[in-house]
Design a protein around this motif. Structure first.
Motif, short mmCIF file in Angstrom:
data_model
loop_
_atom_site.label_atom_id
_atom_site.label_comp_id
_atom_site.label_asym_id
_atom_site.label_seq_id
_atom_site.Cartn_x
_atom_site.Cartn_y
_atom_site.Cartn_z
N MET A 283 15.20 -13.54 -3.63
CA MET A 283 14.24 -13.15 -4.67
C MET A 283 12.81 -13.19 -4.14
N VAL A 284 12.49 -14.20 -3.34
CA VAL A 284 11.15 -14.32 -2.77
C VAL A 284 10.87 -13.18 -1.80
N LEU A 285 11.83 -12.89 -0.94
CA LEU A 285 11.64 -11.82 0.05
C LEU A 285 11.48 -10.47 -0.62
N LYS A 286 12.14 -10.29 -1.75
CA LYS A 286 12.02 -9.03 -2.49
C LYS A 286 10.59 -8.81 -2.96
N VAL A 287 9.94 -9.89 -3.42
CA VAL A 287 8.55 -9.79 -3.85
C VAL A 287 7.61 -9.68 -2.66
N LEU A 288 7.88 -10.46 -1.60
CA LEU A 288 7.03 -10.41 -0.41
C LEU A 288 7.04 -9.02 0.23
N PHE A 289 8.15 -8.31 0.10
CA PHE A 289 8.22 -6.94 0.62
C PHE A 289 7.22 -6.04 -0.11
N LEU A 290 7.03 -6.29 -1.41
CA LEU A 290 6.04 -5.51 -2.17
C LEU A 290 4.62 -5.84 -1.74
N TYR A 291 4.43 -7.00 -1.12
CA TYR A 291 3.09 -7.42 -0.70
C TYR A 291 2.58 -6.64 0.51
N ILE A 292 3.42 -5.92 1.20
CA ILE A 292 3.03 -5.28 2.47
C ILE A 292 1.78 -4.40 2.33
N PRO A 293 1.67 -3.53 1.30
CA PRO A 293 0.46 -2.69 1.22
C PRO A 293 -0.76 -3.40 0.61
N LEU A 294 -0.57 -4.61 0.08
CA LEU A 294 -1.62 -5.25 -0.72
C LEU A 294 -2.85 -5.72 0.05
N PRO A 295 -2.74 -6.12 1.35
CA PRO A 295 -3.95 -6.60 2.03
C PRO A 295 -5.12 -5.63 2.03
N VAL A 296 -4.84 -4.32 1.95
CA VAL A 296 -5.92 -3.34 2.00
C VAL A 296 -6.82 -3.47 0.78
N PHE A 297 -6.25 -3.88 -0.36
CA PHE A 297 -7.11 -4.11 -1.54
C PHE A 297 -8.16 -5.16 -1.22
N TRP A 298 -7.74 -6.28 -0.59
CA TRP A 298 -8.69 -7.35 -0.27
C TRP A 298 -9.65 -6.91 0.82
N THR A 299 -9.22 -5.96 1.65
CA THR A 299 -10.13 -5.40 2.66
C THR A 299 -11.37 -4.81 1.99
N LEU A 300 -11.16 -4.14 0.87
CA LEU A 300 -12.28 -3.56 0.14
C LEU A 300 -12.98 -4.60 -0.72
N PHE A 301 -12.20 -5.42 -1.41
CA PHE A 301 -12.79 -6.33 -2.39
C PHE A 301 -13.78 -7.31 -1.77
#
Length: 714
Positions: A283-301
């Protein structure tokens, strides 16, 4: 332990454990300390350490990334070794030492500077600041996963309502500390301090956060006798890592052998680990897989504290009754957060639901990413407007030269690569007008590359010609750089309430000094003669004031002073940054707040900290992306860099929306209950099987005994 916790809970105020008040005050002071220091950090790099924009941005985001990597270390230490209380104490001491080191690194005075205000012993300042930032990153990141959880530990199982209220107040203190610090520390930085000279007070801007961190530590220790201190129970992240490592190792070991295929690669850990743990990790890995594109948001923020602050230094901060410092524009973010969060929860989301739209958490996060991209497109548009007002400074292979004729007669000049031209005399003008100047670009002349120069032609051509160095960037913090050129045959003393230029020798000039926005009056004295003239200054300009040889001291001397405008004042207003702050904050509310809620709802009961660590890791990776782009791409046009980041986020947004489309929401509690039921059934079957085997074994043993007895008789 239970008795100790029960005794602690008796100390209550209005139904709340008195210990939480110490925790709340500690968090407010700590967040004030962190965000206050961070608000002025990029300006400290650029204007105190004299680093360029790219290096300042890179070091800033490296620091922020470290602040979001160290929570993993803090969680492991607290859960496996020291416990939350001791971890907070020890790392807060490290934190306070780091803040003090930053304050010490910003201390210098006129005896410690050269002509341009840069500290001579720069190595000391750089080393102290880097050590300070490392200790701060270790401290603030290490206590991040401990303080909130430690506060939650102070409540009993029957105090669920009080616990929810505590967390609401806790996060209100975070935003309150952030808001106040980003207002106050830029004001402290803008103050002028020094024993021998007036300089920007970065030491005070860092010193006050250091003092607040010491206060936070003292307050937390003061409540020591009232806390419930849970013993370390072992870190689930270590168990998860070991289980994943065993599954990979076991699968790799059997890669070339004939084994039945398994539905999931984590099933290869079944030989050693419990099926419930494996299901939780899935279950954790399933959510962590969704995290892959998310760092780019923090790149801008997180660039609102670096690139956007640097952008504000080239803008006009006069709001009428209020003058905004460039780093104070960051306060728009916490103000909008406190405004938008209740509006979103109470108005926007219910309205969308009434319209029949299924605005799921992943859809909200997708819209939040789009909002952040729009914010950077807005920043690019603002930067285009700023670029129109900026002078063209020399490139790394060029040098620039302007010529000023100090004589009353025109002079013909022949420069390389230019046809002969005539330089007229510096004409007189009133104080509200400026003489336009023209810079010539050169590549193959004996002038310093990437520098601007002024060539002063004296009234007698055979005399010594003066070559000055001009400013090659906007003056810092919206201040105005001014200098005087003395064309008189006698020395003249120039002073003002803010700056004393001292005695200027005949046919000589002063170095640049900074004056603030507004009207400044200058006094000129030569012997017993004197006169005054005034100039209204804007933001970020540069002027040279020429005192002609024909100057007549008296009330009319203002008309004789020539004001030469070298860099135009900022004309793009800071209010144009408000739309980009609005979109980035709206994106934060829909992305960050929803993302944490989604991660919590999709995480197993004992692995919510694991997903929290994974979420913080996306922030760290996002900041590393910024420094990679800043150092590797080297895009000369800032607006183009903003467009690049926005386009990158749009691409990641498309990828995330596809991944979210195929994601199936789960109920971790239900899945865990199913596995626990299966485990109990297996245990019951196993127990019944053992009983049957024991009964069967008992009969066989009796038969075997009778057979042996018969053989003995024979």
């Amino acid at each position: 332990v239970q008795k100790k916790k029960k005794n602690v809970k008796k100390k209550k105020v209005c139904g709340y454990p008195i210990s939480i008040f110490f925790i709340v005050v500690n968090e407010f002071c700590e967040r004030f300390s962190y965000y206050g220091m961070r608000a002025v950090l990029v300006l400290y790099f650029k204007f105190f350490l004299r680093w360029d924009d790219d290096l300042s941005t890179s070091i800033y985001h490296t620091f922020v990334a470290l602040c979001y990597l160290t929570p993993i270390l803090g969680a492991i230490v607290a859960d496996s070794w020291l416990g939350k209380f001791k971890t907070i104490i020890y790392l807060s001491i490290v934190y306070a030492i780091g803040q003090v080191a930053m304050a010490v690194s910003a201390i210098h005075d006129i005896t410690d500077t050269d002509r341009d205000g840069t500290p001579d012993n720069m190595i000391f300042h750089v080393v102290m600041s880097m050590v300070g930032l490392f200790l701060i990153a270790l401290g603030t990141g290490g206590i991040k996963p401990c303080v909130a959880a430690f506060g939650g530990d102070q409540f009993g199982d029957h105090q669920e309502k009080q616990r929810r209220t505590f967390f609401s107040v806790f996060y209100l203190c975070i935003n309150g500390g952030s808001l106040l610090s980003t207002i106050i520390t830029p004001i402290l930085r803008a103050q002028e301090c020094g024993i021998y000279s007036q300089q920007k007070c970065y030491s005070l801007a860092f010193g006050v956060p250091a003092a607040l961190m010491v206060v936070a530590l003292v307050v937390f220790i003061a409540g020591s006798g009232m806390y419930y201190k849970a013993e370390p129970q072992g870190n689930i992240m270590l168990d998860v890592s070991k289980c994943i490592g065993f599954a990979i190792k076991n699968r790799y070991r059997h890669r070339s052998k004939q084994f039945p295929k398994r539905k999931h690669w984590m099933d290869w850990a079944e030989e050693k680990y419990d099926k419930l743990l494996i299901a939780q990790i899935k279950m954790v890995l399933k959510v962590l897989f969704l995290y892959i594109p998310l760092p780019v948001f923090w790149t801008l923020f997180d660039q609102k504290g670096s690139r956007w602050t640097l952008q504000a230094t080239t803008m006009d901060g006069n709001f009428g009754l209020l003058v905004i410092q460039p780093d104070q524009m960051q306060t728009v973010n916490p103000i909008l957060i406190l405004t938008l969060v209740p509006i979103m929860d109470s108005v926007v989301y219910p309205l969308i639901k009434k319209c029949g739209l299924n605005f799921t958490p992943l859809k909200r996060m997708t819209v939040g990413m789009v909002m952040a991209a729009i914010a950077f497109f807005c920043a690019a548009v603002v930067q285009l407007q700023i670029d129109k007002t900026l002078p063209v400074f020399p490139s790394s292979s060029e040098s620039q030269l302007k010529i000023l004729n100090m004589d009353s007669n025109p002079v013909t000049v022949n420069l390389p690569s230019y046809p002969p031209f005539t330089v007229a005399l510096i004409f007189h003008n009133s104080s509200d007008e400026s003489t336009p100047v023209h810079y010539f670009n050169f590549q193959d002349v004996s002038l310093t590359k990437q520098m601007r120069h002024t060539l002063l032609i004296p009234s007698v051509i055979n005399d010594t010609w003066l070559l000055t160095e001009d400013l090659i960037s906007k003056p810092e913090q919206g201040y105005n750089g001014i200098r005087f050129i003395n064309g008189l045959a006698t020395a003249v003393n120039v002073s003002s309430p803010a700056v004393d230029f001292g005695l200027i020798q005949p046919l000589n000039y002063t170095t640049y000094s900074l004056v603030q926005y507004g009207k400044t009056t200058f006094t000129l004295r030569s012997g017993s003669q004197s006169c005054e003239f005034s100039k209204e200054f804007g933001y970020g300009s540069s002027y040279a004031f020429f005192i002609p040889s024909t100057l007549v001291f008296g009330p009319t001397c203002q008309e004789s002073i020539t004001v030469i405008e070298e860099i135009k004042p900022n004309s793009v207003h800071m209010a144009l940054q408000i739309p980009q702050y609005f979109f980035i904050t709206a994106g934060e509310v829909m992305f960050s707040v929803t993302g944490l809620e989604f991660s919590y709802s999709q995480a197993p009961s004992n692995m919510k900290a694991v997903l929290q660590a994974g979420w913080l890791l996306t922030v760290a990776i996002g900041n590393f992306i910024v420094l990679i782009v800043a150092e590797a791409a080297k895009i000369p046009l800032k607006w183009a860099e903003y467009v690049l980041f926005a386009s990158l986020l749009i691409a990641m947004c498309v990828l995330f929306s596809i991944m979210a489309y195929f994601y199936t929401y789960i109920d971790p509690t239900e899945i865990e209950a199913q596995f626990k039921t299966m485990t109990n059934e297996d245990d019951e079957k196993h127990k019944n099987g053992e009983i049957q085997m024991l009964k069967k074994g008992s009969v066989n043993q009796k038969d075997h005994f009778n057979k042996d007895k018969k053989q003995t008789r024979l």
